[in-house]
Structures are given as C-alpha cells and as structure tokens.
Scaffold this motif. Structure first.
Motif, PDB file in Angstrom:
ATOM      1  N   GLU A 144     -27.809 -38.509 -10.960  1.00  0.00           N
ATOM      2  CA  GLU A 144     -28.110 -37.537  -9.902  1.00  0.00           C
ATOM      3  C   GLU A 144     -29.557 -38.486  -9.217  1.00  0.00           C
ATOM      4  N   GLU A 145     -29.701 -38.488  -8.005  1.00  0.00           N
ATOM      5  CA  GLU A 145     -30.733 -39.243  -7.373  1.00  0.00           C
ATOM      6  C   GLU A 145     -31.824 -38.385  -7.507  1.00  0.00           C
ATOM      7  N   MET A 146     -33.124 -38.935  -7.763  1.00  0.00           N
ATOM      8  CA  MET A 146     -34.258 -38.061  -8.042  1.00  0.00           C
ATOM      9  C   MET A 146     -35.417 -38.922  -7.350  1.00  0.00           C
ATOM     10  N   ASN A 147     -36.065 -38.357  -6.272  1.00  0.00           N
ATOM     11  CA  ASN A 147     -37.198 -38.987  -5.669  1.00  0.00           C
ATOM     12  C   ASN A 147     -36.877 -40.384  -5.227  1.00  0.00           C
ATOM     13  N   GLY A 148     -35.714 -40.709  -4.832  1.00  0.00           N
ATOM     14  CA  GLY A 148     -35.365 -41.964  -4.277  1.00  0.00           C
ATOM     15  C   GLY A 148     -34.885 -42.791  -5.681  1.00  0.00           C
ATOM     16  N   HIS A 149     -34.889 -42.439  -6.814  1.00  0.00           N
ATOM     17  CA  HIS A 149     -34.529 -43.216  -7.858  1.00  0.00           C
ATOM     18  C   HIS A 149     -33.235 -42.637  -8.552  1.00  0.00           C
ATOM     19  N   ILE A 150     -32.378 -43.832  -9.032  1.00  0.00           N
ATOM     20  CA  ILE A 150     -31.310 -43.261 -10.058  1.00  0.00           C
ATOM     21  C   ILE A 150     -31.007 -44.636 -10.827  1.00  0.00           C
ATOM     22  N   ASN A 151     -30.422 -44.116 -12.060  1.00  0.00           N
ATOM     23  CA  ASN A 151     -30.319 -45.128 -13.056  1.00  0.00           C
ATOM     24  C   ASN A 151     -31.717 -45.588 -13.443  1.00  0.00           C
ATOM     25  N   TYR A 152     -32.614 -44.564 -13.948  1.00  0.00           N
ATOM     26  CA  TYR A 152     -33.862 -44.583 -14.543  1.00  0.00           C
ATOM     27  C   TYR A 152     -34.105 -44.122 -15.794  1.00  0.00           C
TER      28      TYR A 152
END
Length: 175
Positions: free
Chosen positions: A88-96
């Motif tokens: 899920e994308e979170m605050n413009g981030h994914i794969n973090y």
C-alpha cells in the motif's frame, strides 16, 4: 527464520504459530487500538492470518515483527520490529522499511518500545545498510512519536490517511 535478540529487559524472537492466542489478546484489545483506527480484531482467525503475513515477511524480505517477551516474567507483551511495506502506498511511499511496536497496556510506560526499537534499528542498519528506515504514528499518539524521535528518526511531515480517517506523522532515518 529464527531470531533471538536480547536487550536489558526483553527477548525479541520470531513470531510463531503458537503465539496466535497472545496476538489475539493483544489485537482484540480496544485500548491497544485507540491509535490504530479503533478496529480491534474479533476472531482468532485474524490473528493467525497476521502471523502468516509476518512469516511471509521473514521468508521473502528477511525481516518482520518480533514477539517481545519480558525477561523478568517470561510474558508475551506484544511485538516490535521491522516490516517491508510493499502493498500500500503511504504518504507517497511504497516498498519502504517500517519500524513499529505494539504492546499490551500494562507494559506501556516502561521504556520497552524504545528499548526494543533501538534493537530493531540496530538490526536493520546492520543487515540492510544503505536503506532508509521509516516510522509512522498517529499524530495524537504523542508517546509513539516520542519513541521514534528518541531512537533517532526525524519527523519529515504529517499527512492525512483517508483509509483510517486519521492524521499521521511520518519519520525517517538514513545511515
């Protein structure tokens, strides 16, 4: 994968299927879920599903949430550790990579979130050099925001998470 990390007061180990009852007790507690969208689980099957997800994280990414055991009592007090957020994308981030913790209320205020998070952060940078570590907490959860700052993460920004209808603080640390 097997993990065994000891801190002054805690043992951090892999979460196992036999932890299903303890995880259910943790995640069915409405007080625990006050800053998690107020959606405690209502059946053991959801706890087991979460354990299967964590085991997949161990196998696929070499990291995952760890059972957190209080040394003095031997009690399962919750979980702490790492997660690869790939869904899920979170605050413009994914794969973090995300650091997190969740404990039963009777173990809050003892410094265990900070203690276990320092161990998780050290493990992360020892095994994943060159990667960024992220953390997030509901803005109203001042205690969790302070833990993330205490372990060295920097608050980068705040954002509205529509899915849960909450404001979230975003933290990062790069080494």
């Amino acid at each position: 994968m097997e993990y065994h990390i000891e801190t002054e007061h805690l043992i951090l180990r892999e979460i196992r299927i036999e932890d299903t009852g303890d995880l259910y007790r943790l995640d069915s507690n409405p007080v625990v879920h006050k800053y998690l969208g107020n959606k405690p689980i209502s059946c053991m099957g959801k706890a087991r599903h979460y354990i299967d997800y964590i085991i997949m994280q161990y196998e696929k990414y070499g990291i995952g949430r760890w059972a957190t055991i209080e040394k003095s009592s031997g009690d399962f007090i919750g979980w702490s550790g790492l997660k690869m957020n790939f869904e899920e994308e979170m605050n413009g981030h994914i794969n973090y990579y995300d650091i997190g913790y969740r404990f039963m209320p009777e173990y809050w205020g003892k410094g265990y979130a900070t203690e276990s998070s320092i161990a998780a952060k050290d493990y992360f940078f020892g095994h994943f050099p060159g990667h960024k570590l992220c953390g997030l907490a509901e803005i109203g959860n001042g205690a969790s925001c302070r833990v993330l700052e205490k372990i060295g993460l920097e608050r980068k920004d705040d954002f509205y998470y529509e899915k849960e209808d909450v404001d979230i603080a975003w933290f990062e640390l790069e080494k």
